[in-house]
Design a protein around this motif. Structure first.
Motif, short mmCIF file in Angstrom:
data_model
loop_
_atom_site.label_atom_id
_atom_site.label_comp_id
_atom_site.label_asym_id
_atom_site.label_seq_id
_atom_site.Cartn_x
_atom_site.Cartn_y
_atom_site.Cartn_z
N ASP A 71 16.54 -38.29 1.15
CA ASP A 71 17.73 -39.13 1.25
C ASP A 71 17.34 -40.52 1.74
N LEU A 72 16.49 -40.59 2.76
CA LEU A 72 16.05 -41.89 3.28
C LEU A 72 15.24 -42.66 2.23
N ALA A 73 14.49 -41.92 1.43
CA ALA A 73 13.65 -42.56 0.42
C ALA A 73 14.48 -43.34 -0.60
N THR A 74 15.74 -42.94 -0.81
CA THR A 74 16.59 -43.66 -1.76
C THR A 74 16.90 -45.08 -1.26
N LYS A 75 16.67 -45.31 0.03
CA LYS A 75 16.87 -46.64 0.61
C LYS A 75 15.54 -47.34 0.88
N GLY A 76 14.47 -46.80 0.32
CA GLY A 76 13.16 -47.39 0.53
C GLY A 76 12.59 -47.13 1.92
N LEU A 77 13.08 -46.06 2.58
CA LEU A 77 12.66 -45.71 3.92
C LEU A 77 11.78 -44.46 3.90
N GLU A 78 10.77 -44.42 4.76
CA GLU A 78 9.84 -43.29 4.78
C GLU A 78 9.90 -42.56 6.12
N LEU A 79 10.21 -41.28 6.06
CA LEU A 79 10.28 -40.45 7.26
C LEU A 79 8.88 -39.97 7.65
N TYR A 80 8.47 -40.31 8.88
CA TYR A 80 7.16 -39.87 9.37
C TYR A 80 7.28 -38.54 10.12
#
Length: 227
Positions: free
Chosen positions: A172-181
């Motif tokens: 879900d975060l990746a759809t905003k260009g965000l990467e979960l570590y």
């Protein structure tokens, strides 16, 4: 309603109907004024952090409900920074489950001789005991079973749910260009059904998220997610 517990980032009230009300605070965990989702002390207070955390938590819990993943969520009131949830029983005095996609935080501090910062990890699941005096020590499946905190079968359920939920949040975060570590989750047993359910919250205060290799603070994360 009756105040039953004052936590680091939220207060807990028992409602007359048996449900529970969580009041989100602006306090976040960290050390020496620096935010750290893995810390066991309040590190700083950020104005608006409580509402931001609740807004993200509501968003993700509602999405998980649509996927029929068991949680304690009932509803929330963003303006009042409150969330109504089902009553749940924690394992022992509480467990935290971390799912790691990249080597950062306490994982890097412990195993830095064998890995580099940001090194990919395959959704590594780690369980720790909530114990401030002992710095929230990690615990294995066998030890959890031997101490009667969690059966080995329940551990497998916990691990499966953790990977499922964490992967969903990551995508879900990746759809905003965000990467979960990494992300820290908590589970308990539904007080009525005894089913293992996701409890607590899913917010910027319990995850590390990066954009183009740069760490995103919790409040900035909430703004980016709902932009």
């Amino acid at each position: 309603m009756n105040l039953t517990y004052q936590g680091k980032t939220k207060d807990v009230y028992k409602l007359d109907n048996g449900d529970v009300l969580l009041k989100f605070k602006d306090d976040v965990t960290g050390e020496n004024g620096v935010f750290d989702p893995g810390a066991n002390t309040v590190g700083l207070t950020i104005e608006g952090a409580g509402q931001a955390g609740l807004r993200m938590t509501t968003y993700f819990f509602q999405k998980l409900m649509e996927k029929e993943i068991p949680t304690h969520f009932i509803d929330s009131n963003i303006d009042e920074s409150t969330m109504t949830v089902k009553e749940a029983k924690v394992f022992g005095k509480g467990l935290e489950v971390i799912c790691r996609f990249k080597a950062v935080g306490s994982f890097l501090r412990r195993y830095g001789a064998y890995c580099e910062e940001g090194q990919p990890l395959d959704a590594f699941v780690e369980v720790t005991i909530k114990d401030d005096d002992r710095q929230d020590p990690p615990i294995s499946k066998q030890a959890l079973s031997m101490l009667s905190l969690l059966s080995e079968e329940e551990y497998e359920t916990l691990q499966t749910l953790t990977k499922q939920i964490s992967q969903f949040v990551k995508e879900d975060l990746a759809t905003k260009g965000l990467e979960l570590y990494d992300i820290k989750l908590e589970f308990g047993r539904d007080a009525k059904t005894n089913e293992i359910i996701l409890i607590d919250e899913i917010s910027g205060g319990n995850m590390r998220v990066y954009k183009n290799g740069q760490y995103i603070e919790p409040l900035a994360l909430e703004r980016l997610l709902f932009a």
